[in-house]
Structure formats: structure tokens, C-alpha cells
Design an enzyme around this catalytic site. Structure first.
Site, PDB file in Angstrom:
ATOM      1  N   CYS A   1      -1.811   4.487   0.449  1.00 46.50           N
ATOM      2  CA  CYS A   1      -0.836   4.396   1.533  1.00 46.50           C
ATOM      3  C   CYS A   1      -0.438   2.966   1.865  1.00 46.50           C
ATOM      4  CB  CYS A   1      -1.396   5.060   2.791  1.00 46.50           C
ATOM      5  SG  CYS A   1      -2.875   4.246   3.445  1.00 46.50           S
ATOM      6  N   ASN A   2      -1.051   1.968   1.198  1.00 44.08           N
ATOM      7  CA  ASN A   2      -0.854   0.569   1.583  1.00 44.08           C
ATOM      8  C   ASN A   2       0.612   0.187   1.750  1.00 44.08           C
ATOM      9  OD1 ASN A   2      -3.153   1.169  -0.187  1.00 44.08           O
ATOM     10  ND2 ASN A   2      -3.839  -0.893   0.308  1.00 44.08           N
TER      11      ASN A   2
END
Length: 369
Positions: free
Chosen positions: A87-88
Site C-alpha cells: 500500500c506504500n
């Protein structure tokens, strides 16, 4: 018995897997359940945690390798796929590069795995910020690609505190069912579900002093002094702090910095970070939560042992999907295949399916080695 063999990419320490294994539905004397087939992650400690707790009798089924170097042709057949892709690049905290970032394109390996195995259904998970990355185009592209490889998709922003999780954790989860199957997934809702507070989660029952991963963090004297001036539910920016205890921060002031839990509400979102006042702090005692307390907020049982250093464990817990919340979603999938009706709501994310006979839209630059 109808059993779905589950494969996982980006498996993390086992939150999704634990929810899957706990999900069981019986209909007309037939049991519907989910079993572990294989899992993949790139982090050594994470893989050890997963193997120890999810499949101790078959640790080799957990492949510790960068997904870009994973040979899926050597993996066993599966009936279902789960992938909480990184999800960065989609998080609202950060540059939000989306598909243009380093991690953003990794969802494509989930698409390729669906193409390879054609499982009956899948679950994909990411942060809420994915909806706005690349001006909303990234999420649209991902949904189109999942559709193009043959699935009816149902995306929804789940608020896990509404599913028995003692934490305000909001995540986009996409359920996909293969087009040739006569099933339509509906978003489950728990009517009359009781909100679980952070106090209930941490204190009921009390955590044993010798529980796994329950070491206290050594707090500096200035942090202890600062926390004594911050009331439950407050953070370093809205508390009435003496001048020498205020943070010298310019620009955005993140509300979770030195924020103490409100014991009468679900916790705020547990993250994988821990520096700069982001550990999550006890509502009464002037200290950060232990990893075991954080794990309880993520609904991991006390006998779930996390491998690695304290910092590694903190990251694993923060990156996990709450097992109790995802179990409800898995049970809804099983009920769908069992033909059992359940309370549901309309998806809060709208997506219009395109022509099902369109060719797959897959990033050709991302090939499995």
C-alpha cells in the site's frame, strides 16, 4: 465438504490466513471452509511468523521471495487467491505515486496469478487512499484489469470497527468471483454489532505478564513527561503542553503523533511505523503499547507468536489485516457459494463492468521470472 484451497501473495504475518481458516459455514449438512495451499512474502521474519502460526506442519509452503522473482509455475493449484498488495504508494500519508511508484505496480502479479490458476474467487486488499491515487485512475485501472481476466468484482471500503475489530481501520477490499460461476457477492453487514473499545480489547481478559511479544518499550524521560500532559484521546498538537514539551514541527501535523488511546472508543489505526511518536500510547499509563497489546487491537490471539526483533514485530502487526474483520468477509463468500442469504449493504464504491470479452489489460513489463 466444499473446501477452497487458498493461495496468498504478499501474505504478511497471517491476518488474512487466520481469518480464512476460522471461516466455516455449514449448509444442509455440508461444510464450506478454506484451507491453506501456499503463501508468499519477501520478508524473512514475516514468513517465519506465518509458517509458525498458520502451517507449522508445512513450512515449505511459505515461499520467502520477492514476488517479481517468484516462479508461479511451480505452485500448486488453488481455488481462491488473496493478495493484500503493498500500500506504500497508495497511502494518503506520503507522495501517493500510485501505479507510478515502486510498489504500485505489484498488484499486477495478483492479476497474473489469477490468469494462471483461474481460481473460483479472490480477495484483494489495500488502503482507502487507493481510490484517489493518480487522480483516481490507478484504482480504475486495477478494477478493469481484474475484470478483464474474467471476474465479477465487488469493491467496498470496509470500516473494520463495524465488524467487531477494536480499531478504526478502513480498508478497500475487492471480492472477485469468476464470471462463469452463478454467484453474486454481496457486502456483509453485522446488524446490532457491538463496538469493541480499546480498553475491552486490551484488558478483557488481562494479558499474562509472560505473554508472547509483550515487552515494554523503554521511554525516555521527556516522552514520559510529555505523555503525562496528554489526556486520553489527545495528541501532541491538541494537548495543553508546556512550552518545553511542544514539538517543533513545521507543515502538516499528523494527529497520531503521541496520541493516547481513548479507552471508550476503538483504537485509531495501528500502523507499521513506530518512530517519532507513532507507537500508539496507553490511555492511562505514560508509555507506548506493547506489541502484544497492538496485536490485540488487530484481533490476533495471545498464542499467535510473532518472530523477529521488537521493531520487526511492530511492523508485521501494523501491516496485517485484522483477522476477525476479514473472517466476516470470508464467511460471506462461503455463504455466497453455499446459497445462504445474509444481511448485506450496497457497495460504497461504484464500478461499472466493461465488456467481459475485452482482452486482458496487463502491464507487460512485469513478468514473472
Amino acid at each position: 465438504m466444499t473446501n477452497f484451497r487458498l493461495g496468498e501473495l504478499f501474505c504478511g504475518p497471517g491476518g488474512i490466513a487466520l481469518g480464512a481458516l476460522k471461516a466455516k459455514i455449514e449448509s444442509d449438512g455440508e461444510l464450506f471452509n478454506i484451507s491453506h495451499a501456499w503463501a508468499n512474502d519477501y520478508d524473512k521474519d514475516t514468513c517465519e511468523t506465518y509458517a509458525k502460526n498458520i502451517c507449522p506442519e508445512d513450512s515449505k509452503s511459505v515461499i520467502c521471495k520477492d514476488v517479481r522473482k517468484l516462479d508461479i509455475s511451480k505452485l500448486s493449484d488453488i481455488d481462491a487467491l488473496a493478495f493484500g498488495f503493498p500500500c506504500n504508494d497508495f497511502s494518503l500519508v506520503g507522495e501517493q505515486k500510485g501505479i507510478d511508484g515502486v510498489y504500485g505496480p505489484l498488484y499486477s502479479y495478483g492479476v497474473k496469478t489469477l490468469q494462471r490458476f483461474k481460481p473460483k474467487w479472490f480477495l484483494a486488499e489495500n488502503v482507502g487512499g487507493i481510490r484517489s491515487a493518480n487522480e483516481g485512475n490507478a484504482f480504475q485501472t486495477i478494477l478493469e484489469e481484474l475484470t478483464a481476466v474474467g471476474y465479477k468484482v465487488t469493491p467496498h471500503l470496509y470500516k473494520f470497527e463495524e465488524y467487531g475489530v477494536p480499531q478504526a481501520r478502513h480498508r478497500v477490499i475487492i471480492i472477485g468471483i469468476r464470471n462463469d460461476l452463478p454467484f453474486d457477492f454481496k457486502v456483509p453487514v453485522l446488524k446490532n454489532s457491538q463496538i469493541v473499545t480499546s480498553r475491552e480489547a486490551i484488558e478483557n481478559p488481562p494479558i499474562s505478564v509472560d505473554a508472547y511479544n509483550h515487552e515494554l518499550t523503554k521511554q525516555s524521560s521527556i516522552v514520559v513527561e510529555r505523555l503525562k500532559h496528554i489526556k486520553a484521546g489527545e495528541n501532541a498538537f491538541n494537548a495543553n503542553l508546556p512550552e518545553h514539551l511542544k514539538l517543533n514541527v513545521r507543515g502538516a501535523q499528523i494527529s497520531q503523533i503521541y496520541k493516547r488511546l481513548d479507552p471508550n472508543k476503538p483504537a485509531y489505526t495501528v500502523t507499521g511505523s513506530g518512530g517519532g511518536g507513532t507507537h500508539i500510547y496507553h490511555w492511562e499509563e505514560p508509555r507506548a503499547l506493547t506489541n502484544r497489546e497492538r496485536a490485540r487491537l488487530q484481533t490476533f490471539p495471545d498464542d499467535f507468536f510473532f518472530c523477529g526483533s521488537k521493531e520487526s514485530v511492530r511492523k508485521q502487526i501494523g501491516m496485517a489485516v485484522p483477522a476477525k474483520g476479514v473472517q466476516v468477509i470470508f464467511e460471506a463468500v462461503l455463504k455466497t457459494f453455499a446459497g445462504i442469504s445474509y444481511d448485506s449493504v450496497k457497495p460504497n464504491i461504484q464500478f461499472v463492468q466493461k465488456d467481459l470479452f475485452s482482452p486482458p489489460i496487463v502491464n507487460k513489463e512485469l513478468e514473472f521470472v
